[in-house]
Motif scaffolding. Structure first.
Motif, short mmCIF file in Angstrom:
data_model
loop_
_atom_site.label_atom_id
_atom_site.label_comp_id
_atom_site.label_asym_id
_atom_site.label_seq_id
_atom_site.Cartn_x
_atom_site.Cartn_y
_atom_site.Cartn_z
N ASP A 350 2.49 -2.88 3.15
CA ASP A 350 1.39 -1.92 2.94
C ASP A 350 1.73 -0.92 1.85
O ASP A 350 0.89 -0.55 1.03
N LEU A 351 2.99 -0.45 1.87
CA LEU A 351 3.40 0.57 0.89
C LEU A 351 3.40 -0.01 -0.53
O LEU A 351 3.05 0.69 -1.49
N LYS A 352 3.75 -1.28 -0.66
CA LYS A 352 3.70 -1.91 -1.98
C LYS A 352 2.26 -1.94 -2.50
O LYS A 352 2.00 -1.70 -3.68
N VAL A 353 1.33 -2.24 -1.60
CA VAL A 353 -0.08 -2.24 -2.00
C VAL A 353 -0.51 -0.81 -2.33
O VAL A 353 -1.20 -0.57 -3.33
N MET A 354 -0.08 0.14 -1.51
CA MET A 354 -0.45 1.54 -1.73
C MET A 354 0.10 2.03 -3.08
O MET A 354 -0.63 2.67 -3.85
N ASP A 355 1.34 1.71 -3.37
CA ASP A 355 1.91 2.07 -4.68
C ASP A 355 1.03 1.51 -5.80
O ASP A 355 0.74 2.19 -6.79
#
Lengths: 371, 371
Positions: A350-355
């Motif tokens: 999720d954090l990779k997508v958020m970044d």
């Protein structure tokens, strides 16, 4: 002992066993009469704010998880909680001394429910103290931090779970089951509209130092995570557009409204909205070649409502946090495997997508992703 | 004379007068008994395909508009229509000789319902023949062509209207009325999902030469135009993403799925989907600070259904094309002013947005707009 609490605990635990886990073969009446004598996850909550309070209340109905400790910077809150939940003095910590939890054999896990920016250092400290960690969403401010947290928990040989309560929610799981069974055909489109009108401008959610960002970190992540679990794939590209109408309330680095779009390997696309300036937006729509699912509310505390091309979804109504803690205890204590992952690696995805969303919104470019 | 047709014409005309135009003060019963003796717009339809047929049928119930002529390249279709609608030989043309319509005093206007790529030359020829023009959406393949058509009609001193049937639809107008009255508060968000699963791969809609593009030209334009009339402003930026999963069916230059986002001067944003590969997507959602409107179906032939924060929309159910032709006759013959424009300039504004969407999808850039 608090008899009301015991009563609620008994009936809700049996209700869950009966309605949500019918495959266990435990009949409702029988379960009510048979006291639970299996392993229990003894949990300390870090951060006694409104969501921490909600989790604490919900845990009163768990059989496999029990609130036994607290970590807070506010002594008066600790006192209130001690009284309310029968928490012994020796299980109470503050933000300076909570590393000593290492020496406390009566606490198995810490549920970190603090402002986003604090998750990274706190989770690493809990891991170093040798306790399992449950961390609220977003797990961290970016994928790099998330990866470090995963690494720290691996090194310490403790489990790291992220507070994905929707991954256990029955309506959601039914839609996922239908999708996996091919009942919607090839998946083509997902839409997630997630937002609310944020009030008090002085709260930590609007403080860049504590929140790490704005609506996307807080509420948009439901649309992002939802796109992944509803489509059942990980996105390969993202585009995003940020709009700010109130520069007073939403300072530099705190996003008010972000639209983002995701492309998936199977050809499906997602269109999502994350906002702090619209009233109660909580809608999912999944569209396939042969059918669809609509949910509204889709990620609120419930009850979740929805329908598919086959009719209204009529799954059991549950208290999300009770079910989550019950299931997470099963994962930690018994090695249970959830249908949709809730581990640190899932959080990092999720954090990779958020970044990428933040990068796309800033640069205006389509960002390729490989999760 | 066809008595069934006359009967339907009478009752539908009165029903429209009674339910849709209550301000005229014409009571239902009285209207039924009083024959219409005002001016009538005598229309020739160019292009006798399925939509032309639908318009012809709907016009049988009009009092102010009457189908009197046809223009087609297929002699057998002309014969069928002559018989069905009592059209005299002298009002029948083909694509070679229709400029001669100039010398026909019994035709006031031509409704161009041909493949998109043909609109530009055909509308200009009709204008040069001195007849008013109604042109189907999209008015042309790009804003430059549209502007030329507007110029040609101005020069010829004829009216140019675009077939925006939704601009007269009662549920739609009620939402616009509520918005204008401030009942939704400040408008923040619009979502338009428009699409269908296109069948026969040999049809003109999938032929770049005739269609000029793909789903955006055909169905996505409803979301684009809808964003403008629902929000009540013109967009100042656009971003877009194209996805193609079937390169056989959707050849070069024929878009299968386009997501596009629009930003508006008041801070509202729009999120739209245009697709040829999903089943019946026809949803509008307008969200304001104080309220919302949801419509589904939102632009199909009806009945349109919707609800707002104040409850279900319960406007009269009408045949869109009957109402459109009735109102367009009023615009052309009596200078009536519609609530939402339907003139050539309105069509050009949509085309400017459409041009920008294609440019944004191709370049990946945010395109600034000034309509």
């Amino acid at each position: 002992m608090n008899s009301r609490r015991d009563f609620l605990q008994k009936i809700t635990a049996s209700a869950i066993a009966f309605t949500v886990f019918p495959h266990t073969g435990v009949a409702g009446k029988e379960a009510t009469e048979r006291p639970y004598d299996g392993p229990v996850l003894r949990v300390a909550i870090m951060g006694l704010g409104s969501y921490g309070t909600r989790v604490a209340e919900a845990m009163q109905s768990c059989k496999k998880a029990k609130l036994v400790g607290v970590i807070s910077g506010t002594p008066s809150k600790i006192k209130d909680w001690q009284q309310k939940y029968n928490i012994p003095e020796k299980n109470c910590y503050n933000y300076e001394n909570f590393d000593k939890i290492k020496d406390n054999p009566d606490i198995d896990a810490v549920y970190v429910i603090t402002p986003n920016a604090l998750h990274h250092p706190q989770v690493i400290r809990v891991a170093k103290a040798g306790k399992h960690v449950i961390c609220e969403k977003p797990m961290a401010l970016n994928a790099k931090e998330g990866q470090e947290m995963v690494g720290a928990c691996k090194k310490a040989n403790v489990k790291l779970l992220v507070g994905y309560r929707m991954h256990f929610e029955p309506h959601t799981l039914e839609v996922i089951r239908m999708r996996n069974a091919g009942e919607f055909g090839k998946i083509l489109f997902f839409q997630g509209l997630c937002g609310f009108r944020i009030g008090d401008p002085t709260q930590w959610r609007l403080n860049r130092q504590l929140a790490g960002g704005g609506s996307l970190m807080d509420i948009g992540i439901y649309a992002l995570n939802g796109a992944r679990y509803m489509i059942g794939e990980d996105p390969v590209w993202v585009t995003a557009q940020e709009t700010k109408t109130d520069h007073q309330k939403f300072k530099e680095g705190v996003d008010e409204t972000i639209q983002f779009q995701l492309g998936f390997p199977g050809g499906a696309v997602a269109s999502c909205l994350s906002t702090y300036s619209m009233n109660n937006l909580d809608k999912f729509f999944l569209n396939g070649e042969k059918g669809f699912a609509e949910m509204q509310p889709s990620t609120g505390y419930g009850p979740i409502k929805g329908r598919t091309n086959k009719g209204e979804l009529k799954q059991p109504i549950v208290v999300h946090q009770t079910l989550q803690m019950e299931e997470m205890a099963g994962i930690i204590l018994e090695g249970k495997q959830p249908v949709v992952p809730v581990d640190g690696e899932e959080g990092v995805r999720d954090l990779k997508v958020m970044d990428a969303i933040y990068e796309a919104a800033k640069s205006g470019k389509k960002i390729a992703l490989k999760l």
